[in-house]
Motif scaffolding. Structure first.
Motif, PDB file in Angstrom:
ATOM      1  N   TRP A 178       4.322  48.854  64.321  1.00 36.18           N
ATOM      2  CA  TRP A 178       3.782  48.278  65.661  1.00 36.18           C
ATOM      3  C   TRP A 178       2.235  48.766  65.402  1.00 36.18           C
ATOM      4  CZ3 TRP A 178       6.565  45.107  68.064  1.00 36.18           C
ATOM      5  CH2 TRP A 178       7.880  44.964  68.378  1.00 36.18           C
ATOM      6  N   LYS A 179       1.476  47.987  66.280  1.00 38.49           N
ATOM      7  CA  LYS A 179      -0.172  48.455  66.217  1.00 38.49           C
ATOM      8  C   LYS A 179      -0.440  49.641  66.915  1.00 38.49           C
ATOM      9  CE  LYS A 179      -4.578  46.342  67.614  1.00 38.49           C
ATOM     10  NZ  LYS A 179      -5.144  45.255  68.001  1.00 38.49           N
ATOM     11  N   ASN A 180       0.390  49.766  68.076  1.00 33.71           N
ATOM     12  CA  ASN A 180       0.092  51.086  68.736  1.00 33.71           C
ATOM     13  C   ASN A 180       0.778  52.262  68.327  1.00 33.71           C
ATOM     14  OD1 ASN A 180      -1.544  49.368  70.489  1.00 33.71           O
ATOM     15  ND2 ASN A 180      -0.165  49.593  72.225  1.00 33.71           N
ATOM     16  N   ASP A 181       0.038  53.547  68.426  1.00 35.15           N
ATOM     17  CA  ASP A 181       0.907  54.814  68.072  1.00 35.15           C
ATOM     18  C   ASP A 181       1.541  55.384  69.261  1.00 35.15           C
ATOM     19  OD1 ASP A 181       1.629  57.235  67.223  1.00 35.15           O
ATOM     20  OD2 ASP A 181      -0.230  58.107  67.201  1.00 35.15           O
ATOM     21  N   LEU A 182       3.099  54.894  69.142  1.00 38.51           N
ATOM     22  CA  LEU A 182       3.685  55.187  70.238  1.00 38.51           C
ATOM     23  C   LEU A 182       3.693  56.959  70.588  1.00 38.51           C
ATOM     24  CD1 LEU A 182       6.596  52.898  69.151  1.00 38.51           C
ATOM     25  CD2 LEU A 182       5.427  52.898  71.311  1.00 38.51           C
ATOM     26  N   ARG A 183       3.533  57.607  69.610  1.00 34.22           N
ATOM     27  CA  ARG A 183       3.662  59.018  69.565  1.00 34.22           C
ATOM     28  C   ARG A 183       2.650  59.619  70.611  1.00 34.22           C
ATOM     29  NH1 ARG A 183       8.611  60.945  67.481  1.00 34.22           N
ATOM     30  NH2 ARG A 183       9.191  59.969  65.427  1.00 34.22           N
ATOM     31  N   SER A 184       1.600  58.845  70.638  1.00 41.97           N
ATOM     32  CA  SER A 184       0.427  59.444  71.365  1.00 41.97           C
ATOM     33  C   SER A 184       0.211  58.963  72.969  1.00 41.97           C
ATOM     34  CB  SER A 184      -0.802  58.838  70.809  1.00 41.97           C
ATOM     35  OG  SER A 184      -1.001  57.431  70.990  1.00 41.97           O
ATOM     36  N   ASN A 185       1.295  58.273  73.205  1.00 42.14           N
ATOM     37  CA  ASN A 185       1.364  57.801  74.698  1.00 42.14           C
ATOM     38  C   ASN A 185       2.557  58.744  75.231  1.00 42.14           C
ATOM     39  OD1 ASN A 185       2.351  56.295  77.043  1.00 42.14           O
ATOM     40  ND2 ASN A 185       2.349  54.363  75.948  1.00 42.14           N
ATOM     41  N   PRO A 186       1.835  59.371  76.401  1.00 46.05           N
ATOM     42  CA  PRO A 186       2.701  60.519  77.161  1.00 46.05           C
ATOM     43  C   PRO A 186       3.742  59.813  77.988  1.00 46.05           C
ATOM     44  CG  PRO A 186       0.651  60.060  78.384  1.00 46.05           C
ATOM     45  CD  PRO A 186       0.571  59.097  76.721  1.00 46.05           C
ATOM     46  N   ASP A 187       3.970  58.392  78.143  1.00 51.18           N
ATOM     47  CA  ASP A 187       4.968  57.797  78.619  1.00 51.18           C
ATOM     48  C   ASP A 187       6.360  57.486  77.978  1.00 51.18           C
ATOM     49  OD1 ASP A 187       3.676  57.968  81.105  1.00 51.18           O
ATOM     50  OD2 ASP A 187       2.557  55.989  80.889  1.00 51.18           O
ATOM     51  N   ILE A 188       5.891  57.363  76.611  1.00 55.30           N
ATOM     52  CA  ILE A 188       6.964  57.154  75.594  1.00 55.30           C
ATOM     53  C   ILE A 188       7.758  58.217  75.105  1.00 55.30           C
ATOM     54  CG2 ILE A 188       7.494  55.955  73.553  1.00 55.30           C
ATOM     55  CD1 ILE A 188       6.614  53.933  75.928  1.00 55.30           C
ATOM     56  N   GLN A 189       8.916  58.180  75.268  1.00 54.08           N
ATOM     57  CA  GLN A 189       9.883  59.150  74.583  1.00 54.08           C
ATOM     58  C   GLN A 189      10.849  58.645  73.347  1.00 54.08           C
ATOM     59  OE1 GLN A 189      12.956  60.927  77.109  1.00 54.08           O
ATOM     60  NE2 GLN A 189      13.629  62.309  75.485  1.00 54.08           N
ATOM     61  N   VAL A 190      10.491  58.834  72.333  1.00 58.06           N
ATOM     62  CA  VAL A 190      11.101  58.494  71.263  1.00 58.06           C
ATOM     63  C   VAL A 190      12.440  59.001  70.861  1.00 58.06           C
ATOM     64  CG1 VAL A 190      11.290  58.082  68.741  1.00 58.06           C
ATOM     65  CG2 VAL A 190       8.999  57.748  69.881  1.00 58.06           C
ATOM     66  N   LEU A 191      13.354  58.228  70.868  1.00 56.50           N
ATOM     67  CA  LEU A 191      14.944  58.778  70.615  1.00 56.50           C
ATOM     68  C   LEU A 191      15.414  58.719  69.402  1.00 56.50           C
ATOM     69  CD1 LEU A 191      16.411  57.097  74.081  1.00 56.50           C
ATOM     70  CD2 LEU A 191      14.977  59.248  73.568  1.00 56.50           C
ATOM     71  N   LEU A 192      14.996  57.348  68.603  1.00 53.73           N
ATOM     72  CA  LEU A 192      15.489  57.402  67.047  1.00 53.73           C
ATOM     73  C   LEU A 192      14.259  57.058  66.334  1.00 53.73           C
ATOM     74  CD1 LEU A 192      18.822  55.649  67.504  1.00 53.73           C
ATOM     75  CD2 LEU A 192      18.786  58.191  66.974  1.00 53.73           C
ATOM     76  N   SER A 193      14.259  57.408  65.140  1.00 51.97           N
ATOM     77  CA  SER A 193      13.211  57.161  64.235  1.00 51.97           C
ATOM     78  C   SER A 193      13.938  56.929  62.883  1.00 51.97           C
ATOM     79  CB  SER A 193      11.938  58.094  64.134  1.00 51.97           C
ATOM     80  OG  SER A 193      12.462  59.257  63.964  1.00 51.97           O
TER      81      SER A 193
END
Length: 271
Positions: A178-193
């Motif tokens: 994806w274009k956006n860095d999901l890690r830098s978004n405080p609203d996003i919680q990554v569950l699997l990578s």
């Protein structure tokens, strides 16, 4: 007379209890298009079969439709969870209805192509709330090819991850970046990578379709909403051989199946 009344009362109470016991725990409505790619069409049909089967054994109701006009406030009020199996709504009123539904506590589960947007394409990034705020991913950037299995790594704690091992092998899939860095978004919680042991991931033939390193979230939630995005959802098809035979499926992987069931049960609970 008194005995008859007592019998009737007992039957009435039994009928109420029986109806309550058999009433579904929650109701799910899935939307799909199933027109754009054989791999996505294959997944839609597979998912509809699997969800219907799970609904019977896990006591929830499952309906699916390709009629996107049903994405309206009146119809959505009958369901606790909305699922997008392949695409997204295009009509402004349908988009507004989804946003209102989710902002008022409704739940959403999206698979693979449901997050796709690329300008210019048939699916332009023309819905800022959905792609940037809700999903957080922004536009599609690239993908692996062919569909291949990856080792997925569990991150943190969440009800969706209950009983999921720290790493597991996924079903074959085309993986998105994806274009956006999901890690830098405080609203996003990554569950699997994608775990680094997966690399190289993809077989090409184009070099950029094979990933050798990097950080790739594949399942995440936005903590402001009751939602989960799952990047899995692309079956392998024999395009090159011209048979269009289905070569792989998403469901039937016990850990991956458990993850989706966990997601449904979490999303289906009243807020």
């Amino acid at each position: 007379m008194k005995k008859n009344l007592l019998l009737l009362f007992g039957l009435f109470c039994f009928g109420i209890l029986f109806a309550q016991k058999n009433e579904p725990k929650f109701k799910v409505l899935a939307f799909y298009t199933a027109q754009n790619d054989r791999a996505h069409i294959s997944f839609v049909h597979e998912a509809n079969r699997w969800f219907a089967k799970m609904a019977e054994s896990h006591h929830f109701a499952y309906d699916s439709t390709n009629n996107w006009s049903l994405l309206n406030a009146q119809h959505l009020a009958n369901y606790q969870v909305v699922v997008f199996l392949d695409t997204r709504p295009e009509a402004p009123d349908q988009r507004a209805a989804l946003q209102t539904y989710l902002e008022n506590g409704g739940a959403w589960l999206g698979f693979h192509f449901a997050a796709f947007a690329l300008t210019p394409s048939k699916f332009n990034q023309d819905w800022d709330w959905y792609h940037n705020q809700f999903l957080g991913a922004g536009e599609y950037k690239s993908n692996t090819w062919r569909p291949t299995s990856a080792i997925l790594r569990k991150e943190g704690k969440h009800p969706v991850l209950k009983g999921i091992p720290s790493t597991f092998k996924s079903s074959p899939n085309e993986w998105y970046r994806w274009k956006n860095d999901l890690r830098s978004n405080p609203d996003i919680q990554v569950l699997l990578s994608i775990d680094p042991s997966s690399f190289p991931l993809g077989t090409g033939p184009k070099p950029h379709e094979i990933w050798h390193s990097g950080d790739y979230p594949v399942v995440w939630t936005n903590k402001k909403y009751r939602m989960l995005y799952v990047n899995m959802g692309h079956n392998d098809i024999d395009y090159e051989g011209g048979t269009n035979k289905e070569l792989s499926f998403q469901f039937g992987n016990s850990v991956q199946d458990k993850l989706v069931l966990n997601a449904l049960k979490w999303l289906g609970k009243s807020k």
